[in-house]
Enzyme design. Sequence first.
Site, PDB file in Angstrom:
ATOM      1  N   LYS A 174       0.826  -1.208   0.000  1.00  0.00           N
ATOM      2  CA  LYS A 174       0.000   0.000   0.000  1.00  0.00           C
ATOM      3  C   LYS A 174       0.860   1.257   0.000  1.00  0.00           C
ATOM      4  O   LYS A 174       0.625   2.193  -0.772  1.00  0.00           O
ATOM      5  CB  LYS A 174      -0.909  -0.021   1.226  1.00  0.00           C
ATOM      6  CG  LYS A 174      -1.549   1.309   1.612  1.00  0.00           C
ATOM      7  CD  LYS A 174      -2.288   1.170   2.930  1.00  0.00           C
ATOM      8  CE  LYS A 174      -2.921   2.470   3.387  1.00  0.00           C
ATOM      9  NZ  LYS A 174      -1.916   3.423   3.913  1.00  0.00           N
ATOM     10  N   ASN A 175       1.859   1.297   0.881  1.00  0.00           N
ATOM     11  CA  ASN A 175       2.640   2.521   1.049  1.00  0.00           C
ATOM     12  C   ASN A 175       3.668   2.735  -0.054  1.00  0.00           C
ATOM     13  O   ASN A 175       4.324   3.777  -0.092  1.00  0.00           O
ATOM     14  CB  ASN A 175       3.323   2.519   2.416  1.00  0.00           C
ATOM     15  CG  ASN A 175       2.328   2.648   3.550  1.00  0.00           C
ATOM     16  OD1 ASN A 175       1.248   3.211   3.377  1.00  0.00           O
ATOM     17  ND2 ASN A 175       2.661   2.113   4.711  1.00  0.00           N
ATOM     18  N   ARG A 185      -5.008  10.470   3.644  1.00  0.00           N
ATOM     19  CA  ARG A 185      -3.927  11.439   3.798  1.00  0.00           C
ATOM     20  C   ARG A 185      -2.939  11.398   2.637  1.00  0.00           C
ATOM     21  O   ARG A 185      -2.299  12.398   2.334  1.00  0.00           O
ATOM     22  CB  ARG A 185      -3.172  11.176   5.108  1.00  0.00           C
ATOM     23  CG  ARG A 185      -3.954  11.498   6.364  1.00  0.00           C
ATOM     24  CD  ARG A 185      -3.106  11.231   7.592  1.00  0.00           C
ATOM     25  NE  ARG A 185      -3.875  11.370   8.812  1.00  0.00           N
ATOM     26  CZ  ARG A 185      -3.978  12.497   9.512  1.00  0.00           C
ATOM     27  NH1 ARG A 185      -3.378  13.583   9.086  1.00  0.00           N
ATOM     28  NH2 ARG A 185      -4.690  12.535  10.618  1.00  0.00           N
ATOM     29  N   CYS A 200      -6.488   8.149   8.680  1.00  0.00           N
ATOM     30  CA  CYS A 200      -6.692   7.618  10.026  1.00  0.00           C
ATOM     31  C   CYS A 200      -6.509   8.702  11.078  1.00  0.00           C
ATOM     32  O   CYS A 200      -5.607   9.532  10.984  1.00  0.00           O
ATOM     33  CB  CYS A 200      -5.705   6.485  10.307  1.00  0.00           C
ATOM     34  SG  CYS A 200      -6.129   4.943   9.484  1.00  0.00           S
TER      35      CYS A 200
END
Length: 441
Positions: free
Chosen positions: A42-43, A117, A141
């Site tokens: 994901k990151n 974000r 989050c």
Amino acid sequence: MDRPAGLRLRPREVACIVKPNERYVVAGGCRLQGEVPVSGAKNAALPILAAALLTSGESVIHNAPMIRDVAVMIEILHKLGARVEEGPEGVSGRTLRIRADGLNGQEVGADFTREMRSSIFLMGPLLARVGKIRISYPGGCAIGPRPIDFHLRGLEALGARIEERFGYIEASVPRRLRGTEIYLDFPSVGATENLMMAAVLAEGTTVIRNAAREPEIVDLQAFLNKMGARVRGAGLDVIRIDGVSKLGSVEHTVIPDRIEAATFLAAAAITGGEVTVQGVIPEHVDAVTAKLREMGTTIREYGTAVTAVGPRRLKAADVKTLPYPGFPTDMQPQMMALAATADGTSIITETIFENRFKVADELRRMGANIKTEGRTAVVQGVPSLSGATVVCPALREGMALILAGLRAEGETTIEDIYHIDRGYQHLEQKLTRLGATISRV
């Protein structure tokens, strides 16, 4: 690059609708056993998707995880005028084809940024490519302040003009960004990536000092260099970027998700099971496997697979989060769940984010003995947890509650699981394959 068969245009109505009333029901008392594949990171995928805006050529991205954050980023790219095609799903993700030759937008509204974000990653590419962006303050989050000042100060150093008004950040550059030296007060992963993307099309050389060293930054460098960028030093604390005037087409495979891999190893540890994680880069999870060994878990590594064999009961261990290669903050909530049933007292220190002990309140509902003060949590392990109804406060915290539910006696209901959908692909299917009883209702 030839277009493979089976690709289809992703519909504009991307599957990223929040369903806050959904919940997981988890049956406790099972020992997880078996093999599980790791999805694309994901990151790593999110900044790489943003970086596709840097070129008018075609970006082919393999191993993109099909999670809600990626779906939101795809829809933002659509909104900005990019075309995104999505291929058949593989074991660890999908292939995406992106063409950004017809960009016609520079605004990212609150309906997107409140979801994620990582939308802040669009600042660097859009400033570099079209010289302008208007973006609402990012969401994601609720784990405490994550100031974007590192991003903004770095972009200003590159020559961007930035104003903040009415909940929006408006940034522009008169002609072209200019290379410069940037020192980050903290090795922020997001700021390092954003500044890398901005600098690849800047005039001259940019040097980023005290840069973050995470594997996802190394992956971004690989993607950018395949486009024709000149970036070196990723994985070290000094990154140098020689700006170029244009970038071309690229094909790239996203690295495996080290947090997902570590989470499944932790699941084996807390349930006393035996799980082999396939398709992982073992050194990316070294900090976590070292701590699991300290807690009594047997770890075996071979090639791109790691096996964890959990003990009957874990031993307490202290955990301190640090920038990579230290212990990852994204595994801290899961380790709190493990510590909650370990033999002895564990001290957990969170140095990256404020307010990342929210899961402690929910674990206490299950019988955990946890005291928190500031950035420190003291966890006195108890012999067993009890199933309860708990609320998922954020992505990794939600995964921690699933781990606790797998260990607990009885049934655990986890509400607000839309947070978990942001970061784990096919979670129920993977856990069920390992022997868990978990259902979405």
